[in-house]
Write a protein that holds these residues in place. Structure first.
Motif, PDB file in Angstrom:
ATOM      1  N   ASP A  76     -14.269  -5.380 -20.536  1.00 44.94           N
ATOM      2  CA  ASP A  76     -14.168  -6.689 -19.888  1.00 44.94           C
ATOM      3  C   ASP A  76     -12.743  -7.242 -19.999  1.00 44.94           C
ATOM      4  OD1 ASP A  76     -16.901  -6.658 -19.251  1.00 44.94           O
ATOM      5  OD2 ASP A  76     -17.431  -7.635 -21.156  1.00 44.94           O
ATOM      6  N   TYR A  77     -12.141  -7.091 -21.192  1.00 44.01           N
ATOM      7  CA  TYR A  77     -10.759  -7.548 -21.376  1.00 44.01           C
ATOM      8  C   TYR A  77      -9.804  -6.743 -20.495  1.00 44.01           C
ATOM      9  CZ  TYR A  77     -12.034 -10.485 -25.346  1.00 44.01           C
ATOM     10  OH  TYR A  77     -12.581 -11.459 -26.148  1.00 44.01           O
ATOM     11  N   ALA A  78     -10.041  -5.426 -20.388  1.00 44.45           N
ATOM     12  CA  ALA A  78      -9.184  -4.576 -19.565  1.00 44.45           C
ATOM     13  C   ALA A  78      -9.266  -4.981 -18.097  1.00 44.45           C
ATOM     14  CB  ALA A  78      -9.571  -3.110 -19.739  1.00 44.45           C
ATOM     15  N   ARG A  79     -10.477  -5.223 -17.606  1.00 39.76           N
ATOM     16  CA  ARG A  79     -10.633  -5.663 -16.212  1.00 39.76           C
ATOM     17  C   ARG A  79      -9.949  -7.011 -15.978  1.00 39.76           C
ATOM     18  NH1 ARG A  79     -15.334  -2.811 -16.994  1.00 39.76           N
ATOM     19  NH2 ARG A  79     -16.510  -4.553 -17.825  1.00 39.76           N
ATOM     20  N   ALA A  80     -10.057  -7.908 -16.932  1.00 34.40           N
ATOM     21  CA  ALA A  80      -9.405  -9.216 -16.794  1.00 34.40           C
ATOM     22  C   ALA A  80      -7.883  -9.051 -16.777  1.00 34.40           C
ATOM     23  CB  ALA A  80      -9.826 -10.135 -17.935  1.00 34.40           C
ATOM     24  N   ALA A  81      -7.348  -8.183 -17.639  1.00 35.88           N
ATOM     25  CA  ALA A  81      -5.901  -7.962 -17.676  1.00 35.88           C
ATOM     26  C   ALA A  81      -5.408  -7.362 -16.361  1.00 35.88           C
ATOM     27  CB  ALA A  81      -5.543  -7.062 -18.847  1.00 35.88           C
ATOM     28  N   ILE A  82      -6.169  -6.416 -15.809  1.00 37.43           N
ATOM     29  CA  ILE A  82      -5.786  -5.811 -14.526  1.00 37.43           C
ATOM     30  C   ILE A  82      -5.793  -6.866 -13.427  1.00 37.43           C
ATOM     31  CG2 ILE A  82      -6.556  -4.197 -12.742  1.00 37.43           C
ATOM     32  CD1 ILE A  82      -7.457  -2.358 -15.090  1.00 37.43           C
ATOM     33  N   PHE A  83      -6.833  -7.677 -13.396  1.00 40.66           N
ATOM     34  CA  PHE A  83      -6.922  -8.727 -12.377  1.00 40.66           C
ATOM     35  C   PHE A  83      -5.761  -9.711 -12.504  1.00 40.66           C
ATOM     36  CE2 PHE A  83      -8.293 -12.993 -11.136  1.00 40.66           C
ATOM     37  CZ  PHE A  83      -8.556 -12.770  -9.794  1.00 40.66           C
ATOM     38  N   ILE A  84      -5.464 -10.142 -13.705  1.00 41.69           N
ATOM     39  CA  ILE A  84      -4.365 -11.095 -13.911  1.00 41.69           C
ATOM     40  C   ILE A  84      -3.038 -10.463 -13.518  1.00 41.69           C
ATOM     41  CG2 ILE A  84      -3.068 -12.337 -15.690  1.00 41.69           C
ATOM     42  CD1 ILE A  84      -5.817 -12.845 -17.061  1.00 41.69           C
ATOM     43  N   GLY A  85      -2.849  -9.188 -13.892  1.00 41.50           N
ATOM     44  CA  GLY A  85      -1.619  -8.492 -13.514  1.00 41.50           C
ATOM     45  C   GLY A  85      -1.454  -8.401 -12.007  1.00 41.50           C
ATOM     46  N   MET A  86      -2.531  -8.090 -11.309  1.00 42.77           N
ATOM     47  CA  MET A  86      -2.472  -8.015  -9.847  1.00 42.77           C
ATOM     48  C   MET A  86      -2.181  -9.386  -9.248  1.00 42.77           C
ATOM     49  SD  MET A  86      -5.575  -5.318  -9.175  1.00 42.77           S
ATOM     50  CE  MET A  86      -5.594  -5.599  -7.419  1.00 42.77           C
ATOM     51  N   ALA A  87      -2.794 -10.427  -9.782  1.00 40.17           N
ATOM     52  CA  ALA A  87      -2.563 -11.780  -9.269  1.00 40.17           C
ATOM     53  C   ALA A  87      -1.115 -12.204  -9.495  1.00 40.17           C
ATOM     54  CB  ALA A  87      -3.522 -12.768  -9.929  1.00 40.17           C
ATOM     55  N   VAL A  88      -0.580 -11.927 -10.678  1.00 37.52           N
ATOM     56  CA  VAL A  88       0.821 -12.284 -10.963  1.00 37.52           C
ATOM     57  C   VAL A  88       1.751 -11.483 -10.057  1.00 37.52           C
ATOM     58  CG1 VAL A  88       2.639 -12.141 -12.721  1.00 37.52           C
ATOM     59  CG2 VAL A  88       0.392 -13.061 -13.309  1.00 37.52           C
ATOM     60  N   GLY A  89       1.445 -10.195  -9.878  1.00 40.31           N
ATOM     61  CA  GLY A  89       2.260  -9.362  -8.988  1.00 40.31           C
ATOM     62  C   GLY A  89       2.253  -9.890  -7.572  1.00 40.31           C
ATOM     63  N   ALA A  90       1.101 -10.310  -7.076  1.00 41.71           N
ATOM     64  CA  ALA A  90       1.012 -10.861  -5.726  1.00 41.71           C
ATOM     65  C   ALA A  90       1.813 -12.151  -5.614  1.00 41.71           C
ATOM     66  CB  ALA A  90      -0.447 -11.106  -5.360  1.00 41.71           C
ATOM     67  N   LEU A  91       1.742 -12.982  -6.632  1.00 43.60           N
ATOM     68  CA  LEU A  91       2.509 -14.234  -6.603  1.00 43.60           C
ATOM     69  C   LEU A  91       4.010 -13.963  -6.613  1.00 43.60           C
ATOM     70  CD1 LEU A  91       0.409 -16.498  -8.995  1.00 43.60           C
ATOM     71  CD2 LEU A  91       0.635 -16.688  -6.507  1.00 43.60           C
TER      72      LEU A  91
END
Length: 99
Positions: A76-91
């Motif tokens: 769950d933590y890994a999925r959250a980290a991936i999602f946050i990383g993708m969101a920051v990258g998109a921003l």
């Protein structure tokens, strides 16, 4: 099989699981495996709601859920980290493309 028979079968399964859960956490591994299998493959949202609202097994049901399903896992933590990383990258990408 008629819907009445199917409903009776589901009620019997739910009653069996409720009887097993009434002994949780002091239950044999084979019974625990049966409960796991039912939760994964047989339980509907209605079944879970009926178990959760049954005063005879509600404490054991909550304990079982806390021990086996409601924990936050490493995945769950890994999925959250991936999602946050993708969101920051998109921003960052959007900020770079804006004049």
């Amino acid at each position: 099989m008629s819907s009445i028979e199917a409903g009776a079968d589901r009620a019997e399964e739910r009653a069996r699981v409720a009887a097993l859960l009434s002994r949780y956490p002091e239950m044999p591994a084979s019974d625990l495996d049966e409960v796991h299998a039912w939760f994964r493959h047989g339980a509907s949202a209605l079944d879970l709601g009926l178990l959760a609202s049954d005063p005879a097994v509600a404490p054991q049901y909550r304990a079982y859920r806390a021990d086996h399903y409601d924990r936050i896992t490493t995945g769950d933590y890994a999925r959250a980290a991936i999602f946050i990383g993708m969101a920051v990258g998109a921003l960052i990408l959007i900020a770079m493309l804006m004049p």
